[in-house]
Design a protein around this motif. Structure first.
Motif, short mmCIF file in Angstrom:
data_model
loop_
_atom_site.label_atom_id
_atom_site.label_comp_id
_atom_site.label_asym_id
_atom_site.label_seq_id
_atom_site.Cartn_x
_atom_site.Cartn_y
_atom_site.Cartn_z
N GLY A 141 0.78 -1.22 0.00
CA GLY A 141 0.00 0.00 0.00
C GLY A 141 0.81 1.27 0.00
O GLY A 141 0.25 2.35 -0.10
N GLU A 142 2.14 1.18 0.12
CA GLU A 142 2.95 2.39 0.12
C GLU A 142 3.11 2.97 -1.29
O GLU A 142 3.59 4.08 -1.44
N HIS A 143 2.75 2.20 -2.32
CA HIS A 143 2.80 2.77 -3.66
C HIS A 143 1.84 3.95 -3.72
O HIS A 143 0.71 3.86 -3.25
N PRO A 144 2.27 5.07 -4.29
CA PRO A 144 1.44 6.29 -4.22
C PRO A 144 0.06 6.14 -4.83
O PRO A 144 -0.90 6.75 -4.36
N VAL A 145 -0.07 5.36 -5.91
CA VAL A 145 -1.39 5.17 -6.51
C VAL A 145 -2.30 4.46 -5.52
O VAL A 145 -3.41 4.92 -5.21
N TYR A 146 -1.84 3.34 -4.99
CA TYR A 146 -2.65 2.58 -4.04
C TYR A 146 -2.89 3.40 -2.78
O TYR A 146 -3.99 3.39 -2.21
N GLN A 147 -1.88 4.12 -2.35
CA GLN A 147 -1.98 4.90 -1.12
C GLN A 147 -3.10 5.93 -1.23
O GLN A 147 -3.90 6.10 -0.30
N PHE A 148 -3.19 6.63 -2.36
CA PHE A 148 -4.27 7.61 -2.52
C PHE A 148 -5.61 6.92 -2.59
O PHE A 148 -6.58 7.36 -1.96
N TRP A 149 -5.72 5.86 -3.41
CA TRP A 149 -7.01 5.17 -3.54
C TRP A 149 -7.50 4.70 -2.17
O TRP A 149 -8.65 4.90 -1.82
N HIS A 150 -6.59 4.09 -1.42
CA HIS A 150 -6.98 3.58 -0.11
C HIS A 150 -7.37 4.72 0.82
O HIS A 150 -8.39 4.67 1.51
N GLY A 151 -6.54 5.75 0.87
CA GLY A 151 -6.80 6.86 1.78
C GLY A 151 -8.11 7.58 1.46
O GLY A 151 -8.84 7.98 2.37
N HIS A 152 -8.38 7.74 0.17
CA HIS A 152 -9.62 8.44 -0.22
C HIS A 152 -10.83 7.61 0.16
O HIS A 152 -11.81 8.14 0.73
N LEU A 153 -10.80 6.32 -0.15
CA LEU A 153 -11.91 5.44 0.22
C LEU A 153 -12.12 5.41 1.73
O LEU A 153 -13.24 5.55 2.22
N ALA A 154 -11.02 5.22 2.46
CA ALA A 154 -11.11 5.12 3.91
C ALA A 154 -11.67 6.42 4.51
O ALA A 154 -12.49 6.39 5.44
N GLY A 155 -11.25 7.55 3.98
CA GLY A 155 -11.74 8.83 4.49
C GLY A 155 -13.23 9.01 4.29
O GLY A 155 -13.95 9.47 5.18
N LEU A 156 -13.72 8.64 3.11
CA LEU A 156 -15.15 8.78 2.83
C LEU A 156 -15.98 7.80 3.65
O LEU A 156 -17.06 8.15 4.14
N ILE A 157 -15.47 6.58 3.82
CA ILE A 157 -16.18 5.60 4.65
C ILE A 157 -16.25 6.10 6.09
O ILE A 157 -17.30 6.02 6.74
N ALA A 158 -15.15 6.62 6.60
CA ALA A 158 -15.11 7.12 7.97
C ALA A 158 -16.07 8.29 8.18
O ALA A 158 -16.68 8.42 9.25
#
Length: 216
Positions: A141-158
């Motif tokens: 998940g440290e790859h920047p593409v995955y990192q943004f996708w994960h962070g954006h999804l997690a933020g909206l879910i939260a």
């Protein structure tokens, strides 16, 4: 100066042609089945141009994914709603999942191929050092593409459901998009089916506890 501008314009045009040709080939073949020669022929450029700009096939695949992912990121952070700011978290998340499916459907197998390259090529197994224990292996998940996708999804879910483990749910949603079964579905033209099912899953997750029917 005019000659320099022309060379830059030619380079930019060649880059676009190469990436578009690669994306078109990915609608028919998996990344490992595509050669640099095929890409060069489809783009109408010399093979040396492709190697010079991207180094190797994985470099080319990475550049394509990052460019498509950048467009999705810009739409999610600065574009109009519902994908961009201004809509409710639920609507933004559903729109972002639609965008993810579109990127992956147009570049079948690319996310999985990048994941393999990231975990095996760029992050070798840790080895003990003379000064202390081995450094831990960085996560995929440290790859920047995955990192943004994960962070954006997690933020909206939260935002929508602060009672859930948003971090883990975001990982699970992204992991599903990398499976062989999903790749096969997309190869069979199942992008719309995937998009509709992801929306169903996400909607069920985002339903607030108050909105759910009472369970005895």
């Amino acid at each position: 100066m005019a000659e320099v501008r022309r060379e830059r314009a030619d380079a930019a045009r060649n880059r676009r042609a190469i990436l578009l040709a690669t994306e078109e080939l990915l609608t028919q073949f998996r990344p490992e089945q595509i050669s640099m020669e095929q890409v060069a022929a489809a783009a109408g450029v010399g093979k040396g141009t492709v190697f010079h700009r991207f180094g190797n096939r994985m470099g080319l695949m990475r550049a394509l994914m990052e460019e498509r992912a950048l467009a999705l990121r810009e739409a999610a952070t600065d574009g109009p709603p519902p994908l961009g700011p201004g809509a409710e978290p639920r609507e933004r998340l559903l729109a972002f999942l639609d965008g993810l499916v579109d990127v992956i459907a147009r570049n079948k197998g690319l996310l999985a191929a990048l994941g393999h390259a990231i975990t095996t090529t760029h992050h070798p197994d840790p080895t003990p050092s003379a000064t202390g224990p081995a450094e831990p292996k960085p996560a995929h998940g440290e790859h920047p593409v995955y990192q943004f996708w994960h962070g954006h999804l997690a933020g909206l879910i939260a935002e929508q459901r602060p009672d859930l483990d948003a971090d883990l749910i975001a990982h699970l949603l992204l992991a599903a998009l990398q499976s062989e079964q999903i790749l096969h579905l997309l190869e069979q033209g199942g992008g719309e089916r995937l998009r509709d099912t992801l929306r169903t899953v996400a909607t069920a997750l985002l339903d607030s506890r108050e909105d759910r029917p009472h369970q005895p």
